[in-house]
Scaffold this motif. Structure first.
Motif, mmCIF file in Angstrom:
data_model
loop_
_atom_site.group_PDB
_atom_site.id
_atom_site.type_symbol
_atom_site.label_atom_id
_atom_site.label_comp_id
_atom_site.label_asym_id
_atom_site.label_seq_id
_atom_site.Cartn_x
_atom_site.Cartn_y
_atom_site.Cartn_z
ATOM 1 N N TYR A 1 49.408 44.598 44.569
ATOM 2 C CA TYR A 1 49.200 43.604 44.802
ATOM 3 C C TYR A 1 48.012 43.235 44.701
ATOM 4 C CZ TYR A 1 48.126 41.756 49.734
ATOM 5 O OH TYR A 1 47.618 40.786 50.315
ATOM 6 N N ARG A 2 47.067 44.118 45.174
ATOM 7 C CA ARG A 2 45.897 44.466 45.114
ATOM 8 C C ARG A 2 45.214 43.416 43.578
ATOM 9 N NH1 ARG A 2 44.898 49.509 45.813
ATOM 10 N NH2 ARG A 2 45.777 50.686 47.590
ATOM 11 N N ARG A 3 46.266 43.635 42.807
ATOM 12 C CA ARG A 3 45.631 42.598 41.534
ATOM 13 C C ARG A 3 45.895 41.019 41.856
ATOM 14 N NH1 ARG A 3 49.024 45.149 37.838
ATOM 15 N NH2 ARG A 3 50.079 43.741 37.917
ATOM 16 N N MET A 4 47.327 41.005 42.185
ATOM 17 C CA MET A 4 47.450 40.023 42.358
ATOM 18 C C MET A 4 46.723 39.251 43.294
ATOM 19 S SD MET A 4 49.842 39.070 40.189
ATOM 20 C CE MET A 4 50.740 38.089 40.242
ATOM 21 N N ALA A 5 46.678 39.938 44.955
ATOM 22 C CA ALA A 5 45.707 39.087 45.712
ATOM 23 C C ALA A 5 44.299 38.809 44.980
ATOM 24 C CB ALA A 5 45.445 40.084 46.656
ATOM 25 N N MET A 6 43.761 38.928 44.224
ATOM 26 C CA MET A 6 42.265 39.405 43.042
ATOM 27 C C MET A 6 42.230 37.773 42.526
ATOM 28 S SD MET A 6 40.366 42.820 42.686
ATOM 29 C CE MET A 6 39.653 42.303 40.912
ATOM 30 N N LYS A 7 43.892 37.674 42.299
ATOM 31 C CA LYS A 7 43.876 36.959 40.387
ATOM 32 C C LYS A 7 44.137 35.652 41.127
ATOM 33 C CE LYS A 7 46.681 38.105 37.186
ATOM 34 N NZ LYS A 7 48.687 37.852 36.623
ATOM 35 N N TYR A 8 44.919 35.865 42.421
ATOM 36 C CA TYR A 8 44.949 34.363 42.925
ATOM 37 C C TYR A 8 44.855 34.167 44.276
ATOM 38 C CZ TYR A 8 49.397 33.880 39.656
ATOM 39 O OH TYR A 8 50.454 34.268 38.714
ATOM 40 N N HIS A 9 43.725 34.631 44.365
ATOM 41 C CA HIS A 9 42.290 34.901 45.671
ATOM 42 C C HIS A 9 42.801 32.708 45.573
ATOM 43 C CE1 HIS A 9 40.108 34.758 48.866
ATOM 44 N NE2 HIS A 9 40.639 36.046 49.309
ATOM 45 N N PRO A 10 41.907 32.544 46.610
ATOM 46 C CA PRO A 10 41.874 30.869 46.546
ATOM 47 C C PRO A 10 40.014 30.640 46.098
ATOM 48 C CG PRO A 10 43.124 31.735 48.578
ATOM 49 C CD PRO A 10 42.926 32.191 48.139
ATOM 50 N N ASP A 11 39.399 30.842 46.455
ATOM 51 C CA ASP A 11 37.874 31.138 46.185
ATOM 52 C C ASP A 11 37.330 31.716 44.701
ATOM 53 O OD1 ASP A 11 37.053 31.645 48.843
ATOM 54 O OD2 ASP A 11 36.464 33.697 49.023
ATOM 55 N N LYS A 12 38.762 31.708 43.804
ATOM 56 C CA LYS A 12 38.956 31.460 42.541
ATOM 57 C C LYS A 12 38.669 29.635 42.133
ATOM 58 C CE LYS A 12 39.520 35.576 40.479
ATOM 59 N NZ LYS A 12 38.981 36.935 39.870
ATOM 60 N N VAL A 13 39.335 29.294 42.699
ATOM 61 C CA VAL A 13 39.655 27.662 43.080
ATOM 62 C C VAL A 13 38.310 27.101 43.657
ATOM 63 C CG1 VAL A 13 40.972 28.269 40.550
ATOM 64 C CG2 VAL A 13 41.964 27.812 43.248
ATOM 65 N N SER A 14 37.762 27.085 44.131
ATOM 66 C CA SER A 14 36.434 26.763 45.349
ATOM 67 C C SER A 14 36.341 25.917 44.826
ATOM 68 C CB SER A 14 35.855 28.000 46.412
ATOM 69 O OG SER A 14 34.982 28.379 45.597
ATOM 70 N N HIS A 15 35.838 25.900 43.368
ATOM 71 C CA HIS A 15 35.022 24.481 42.997
ATOM 72 C C HIS A 15 35.867 23.486 43.014
ATOM 73 C CE1 HIS A 15 36.680 26.949 39.645
ATOM 74 N NE2 HIS A 15 36.000 26.144 38.663
ATOM 75 N N LEU A 16 37.339 23.194 43.002
ATOM 76 C CA LEU A 16 37.882 21.862 42.704
ATOM 77 C C LEU A 16 38.393 21.533 43.343
ATOM 78 C CD1 LEU A 16 40.292 24.744 39.896
ATOM 79 C CD2 LEU A 16 38.534 22.822 39.028
ATOM 80 N N GLY A 17 39.549 20.755 43.447
ATOM 81 C CA GLY A 17 39.770 19.920 44.617
ATOM 82 C C GLY A 17 40.429 20.854 45.415
ATOM 83 N N GLU A 18 40.719 19.857 46.764
ATOM 84 C CA GLU A 18 41.368 20.102 48.017
ATOM 85 C C GLU A 18 43.048 21.051 47.614
ATOM 86 O OE1 GLU A 18 42.763 18.411 51.995
ATOM 87 O OE2 GLU A 18 40.415 17.995 51.991
#
Length: 187
Positions: free
Chosen positions: A143-160
């Motif tokens: 769960y921790r690994r997947m939460a880090m992988k898919y966290h919305p902050d990873k794509v915060s620079h992309l569109g809404e």
């Protein structure tokens, strides 16, 4: 343009282009690129739907020019198009799996995203990329690994819309974790 090519490939693989799919794509385009650009993109898409789609070539371009997190979001978006009519057809699923492979997405990431759209008895485990036999500690680590992988902050620079997709995926990971915890009577 590469995005439009893959959209066209997914839309036409089952032999019919549905209004629900087109509406899903239009909404994405308007949200991420604005009304004028979305209008132009839909025109281009209509032309692409009449052509033979060079999927492998486009996937290689995307693999070389887009980071892994963004490619995961693209995969999620393609499944969203496929499911716009209420279900993911076998042909759509096979094509998206091929696209995923050609874009360099690893198999466990593909299966995780696929399980968010095509549910089966082990979907929650597939989303977390673990086996049903995994220990409770392995469950927490997954769960921790997947939460880090898919966290919305990873794509915060992309569109809404990309950020919205990331939030949805993150929510699916959290739901899968909660479902398994409930099944195992964990607090």
């Amino acid at each position: 343009m590469s995005l439009l090519v893959l959209i066209a490939a997914v839309m036409k693989i089952d032999g019919k282009v549905l209004k629900s799919e087109l509406d899903y794509v239009k909404k994405f385009m308007v949200t991420n690129f604005g009304e004028p650009s979305a209008h132009d993109a839909v025109k281009l898409l209509r032309d692409l739907l009449k052509q033979t789609i060079p999927v492998n070539e486009v996937c290689r371009q995307i693999k070389n020019n887009m980071n892994y997190s963004a490619r995961l979001q693209l995969l999620h978006f393609l499944f969203g198009i496929a499911q716009a009519d209420g279900r993911v057809d076998d042909g759509e699923n096979r094509l998206i799996e091929h696209i995923s492979s050609e874009m360099g997405i690893n198999s466990s990431d593909f299966k995780s995203i696929q399980a968010m759209f095509i549910r089966d008895i082990d979907s929650d485990y597939k989303i977390l990329e673990i086996e049903p036999s995994a220990s409770d500690d392995e469950l927490k680590k997954a769960y921790r690994r997947m939460a880090m992988k898919y966290h919305p902050d990873k794509v915060s620079h992309l569109g809404e819309n990309i950020q919205k997709g990331a939030k949805e995926k993150f929510q699916k990971v959290s739901e899968a974790y909660e479902n398994i915890k409930k099944e195992r009577n964990l607090i």
